[in-house]
Motif scaffolding. Structure first.
Motif, PDB file in Angstrom:
ATOM      1  N   LYS A   1       0.809  -1.222   0.000  1.00 51.86           N
ATOM      2  CA  LYS A   1       0.000   0.000   0.000  1.00 51.86           C
ATOM      3  C   LYS A   1       0.843   1.274   0.000  1.00 51.86           C
ATOM      4  N   ARG A   2       2.153   1.133   0.011  1.00 54.86           N
ATOM      5  CA  ARG A   2       3.023   2.316  -0.001  1.00 54.86           C
ATOM      6  C   ARG A   2       2.788   3.103  -1.276  1.00 54.86           C
ATOM      7  N   LYS A   3       2.653   4.394  -1.135  1.00 47.82           N
ATOM      8  CA  LYS A   3       2.358   5.258  -2.286  1.00 47.82           C
ATOM      9  C   LYS A   3       3.602   5.524  -3.127  1.00 47.82           C
ATOM     10  N   ARG A   4       4.668   5.949  -2.455  1.00 42.93           N
ATOM     11  CA  ARG A   4       5.880   6.352  -3.187  1.00 42.93           C
ATOM     12  C   ARG A   4       7.021   5.405  -2.859  1.00 42.93           C
ATOM     13  N   ILE A   5       7.457   4.673  -3.836  1.00 41.38           N
ATOM     14  CA  ILE A   5       8.567   3.735  -3.654  1.00 41.38           C
ATOM     15  C   ILE A   5       9.884   4.495  -3.489  1.00 41.38           C
ATOM     16  N   GLU A   6       9.903   5.748  -3.953  1.00 36.44           N
ATOM     17  CA  GLU A   6      11.118   6.568  -3.854  1.00 36.44           C
ATOM     18  C   GLU A   6      11.437   6.968  -2.417  1.00 36.44           C
ATOM     19  N   ASP A   7      10.486   6.791  -1.506  1.00 39.05           N
ATOM     20  CA  ASP A   7      10.708   7.141  -0.106  1.00 39.05           C
ATOM     21  C   ASP A   7      11.168   5.953   0.731  1.00 39.05           C
ATOM     22  N   THR A   8      11.304   4.791   0.119  1.00 43.27           N
ATOM     23  CA  THR A   8      11.716   3.614   0.883  1.00 43.27           C
ATOM     24  C   THR A   8      13.229   3.629   1.108  1.00 43.27           C
TER      25      THR A   8
ATOM     26  N   ALA B   1      22.342   3.036  -5.525  1.00 44.61           N
ATOM     27  CA  ALA B   1      23.065   4.106  -6.217  1.00 44.61           C
ATOM     28  C   ALA B   1      22.230   4.560  -7.422  1.00 44.61           C
ATOM     29  N   GLU B   2      22.475   5.766  -7.863  1.00 46.33           N
ATOM     30  CA  GLU B   2      21.709   6.326  -8.987  1.00 46.33           C
ATOM     31  C   GLU B   2      21.726   5.416 -10.208  1.00 46.33           C
ATOM     32  N   ASN B   3      22.881   4.845 -10.513  1.00 43.55           N
ATOM     33  CA  ASN B   3      22.982   4.004 -11.710  1.00 43.55           C
ATOM     34  C   ASN B   3      22.395   2.611 -11.515  1.00 43.55           C
ATOM     35  N   GLU B   4      22.078   2.224 -10.261  1.00 43.87           N
ATOM     36  CA  GLU B   4      21.490   0.918  -9.983  1.00 43.87           C
ATOM     37  C   GLU B   4      19.967   0.940  -9.973  1.00 43.87           C
ATOM     38  N   ARG B   5      19.398   2.122  -9.914  1.00 37.96           N
ATOM     39  CA  ARG B   5      17.949   2.242  -9.778  1.00 37.96           C
ATOM     40  C   ARG B   5      17.241   1.910 -11.086  1.00 37.96           C
ATOM     41  N   PRO B   6      16.358   0.916 -11.042  1.00 39.72           N
ATOM     42  CA  PRO B   6      15.565   0.625 -12.241  1.00 39.72           C
ATOM     43  C   PRO B   6      14.449   1.665 -12.385  1.00 39.72           C
TER      44      PRO B   6
ATOM     45  N   ARG C   1       9.062  -0.763  -8.325  1.00 34.83           N
ATOM     46  CA  ARG C   1       7.991  -0.907  -7.333  1.00 34.83           C
ATOM     47  C   ARG C   1       7.716  -2.374  -6.982  1.00 34.83           C
ATOM     48  N   PRO C   2       7.402  -3.248  -7.937  1.00 34.53           N
ATOM     49  CA  PRO C   2       7.140  -4.640  -7.545  1.00 34.53           C
ATOM     50  C   PRO C   2       8.374  -5.354  -6.985  1.00 34.53           C
TER      51      PRO C   2
ATOM     52  N   ILE D   1      10.916  -4.017  -5.186  1.00 35.09           N
ATOM     53  CA  ILE D   1      11.162  -3.578  -3.810  1.00 35.09           C
ATOM     54  C   ILE D   1      10.058  -4.066  -2.885  1.00 35.09           C
ATOM     55  N   ILE D   2       8.816  -3.973  -3.326  1.00 31.69           N
ATOM     56  CA  ILE D   2       7.700  -4.415  -2.480  1.00 31.69           C
ATOM     57  C   ILE D   2       7.814  -5.904  -2.175  1.00 31.69           C
ATOM     58  N   ASN D   3       8.090  -6.713  -3.187  1.00 27.20           N
ATOM     59  CA  ASN D   3       8.208  -8.154  -2.946  1.00 27.20           C
ATOM     60  C   ASN D   3       9.405  -8.498  -2.065  1.00 27.20           C
ATOM     61  N   ALA D   4      10.523  -7.807  -2.282  1.00 26.37           N
ATOM     62  CA  ALA D   4      11.710  -8.064  -1.464  1.00 26.37           C
ATOM     63  C   ALA D   4      11.458  -7.684  -0.001  1.00 26.37           C
ATOM     64  N   MET D   5      10.878  -6.507   0.225  1.00 25.64           N
ATOM     65  CA  MET D   5      10.622  -6.062   1.593  1.00 25.64           C
ATOM     66  C   MET D   5       9.565  -6.929   2.268  1.00 25.64           C
ATOM     67  N   ARG D   6       8.526  -7.280   1.540  1.00 21.46           N
ATOM     68  CA  ARG D   6       7.478  -8.125   2.120  1.00 21.46           C
ATOM     69  C   ARG D   6       8.069  -9.467   2.538  1.00 21.46           C
ATOM     70  N   GLY D   7       8.867 -10.063   1.681  1.00 20.55           N
ATOM     71  CA  GLY D   7       9.477 -11.345   2.015  1.00 20.55           C
ATOM     72  C   GLY D   7      10.375 -11.260   3.239  1.00 20.55           C
TER      73      GLY D   7
END
Length: 123
Positions: A61-68, A75-80, A86-87, A89-95
């Protein structure tokens, strides 16, 4: 994706470590009664487990994934792109949250068993 999973694990473990430090301080404050100390630790670990379970179940339910924290640690170059991140990070954090919630519950059960054993042995 492996980097995201690693950072999610680091994020959850760091938060859990700070919570465990607080529980340890509470247990040290009640060290005059070892059974009570273990019982307080069990209650604290059970609270951590419940909190991680609720947060893990509602993480989507997190609105902004950029705030996680995971996004910020990337790193800037690692960010997809945000749509892909979003999916991931959400799946990784949920797990990680659900797994560490189970760890905390097992620790609470162990501390409670030690508390009961100490109460029986010391009385």
């Amino acid at each position: 994706m492996d980097r995201i999973n690693t950072l999610a694990r680091l994020s959850v473990l760091r938060a859990g470590a700070f919570a465990c430090l607080a529980i340890l301080m509470m247990m040290m404050g009640t060290a005059h009664d070892p059974a009570l100390s273990m019982k307080c630790g069990a209650g604290g670990m059970l609270a951590i487990s419940a909190i991680m379970l609720v947060v893990g179940k509602n993480y989507h339910k997190r609105k902004r994934i950029e705030d996680t924290e995971v996004w910020i640690m990337l790193a800037e170059n690692e960010r997809p792109p945000a749509g892909i991140a979003r999916p991931l990070i959400i799946n990784a954090m949920r797990g990680e949250l659900l797994e560490k919630s189970a760890w905390s519950a097992m620790c609470a059960i162990t501390l409670l068993a030690v508390s009961v054993t100490l109460r029986l042995l010391l009385n």
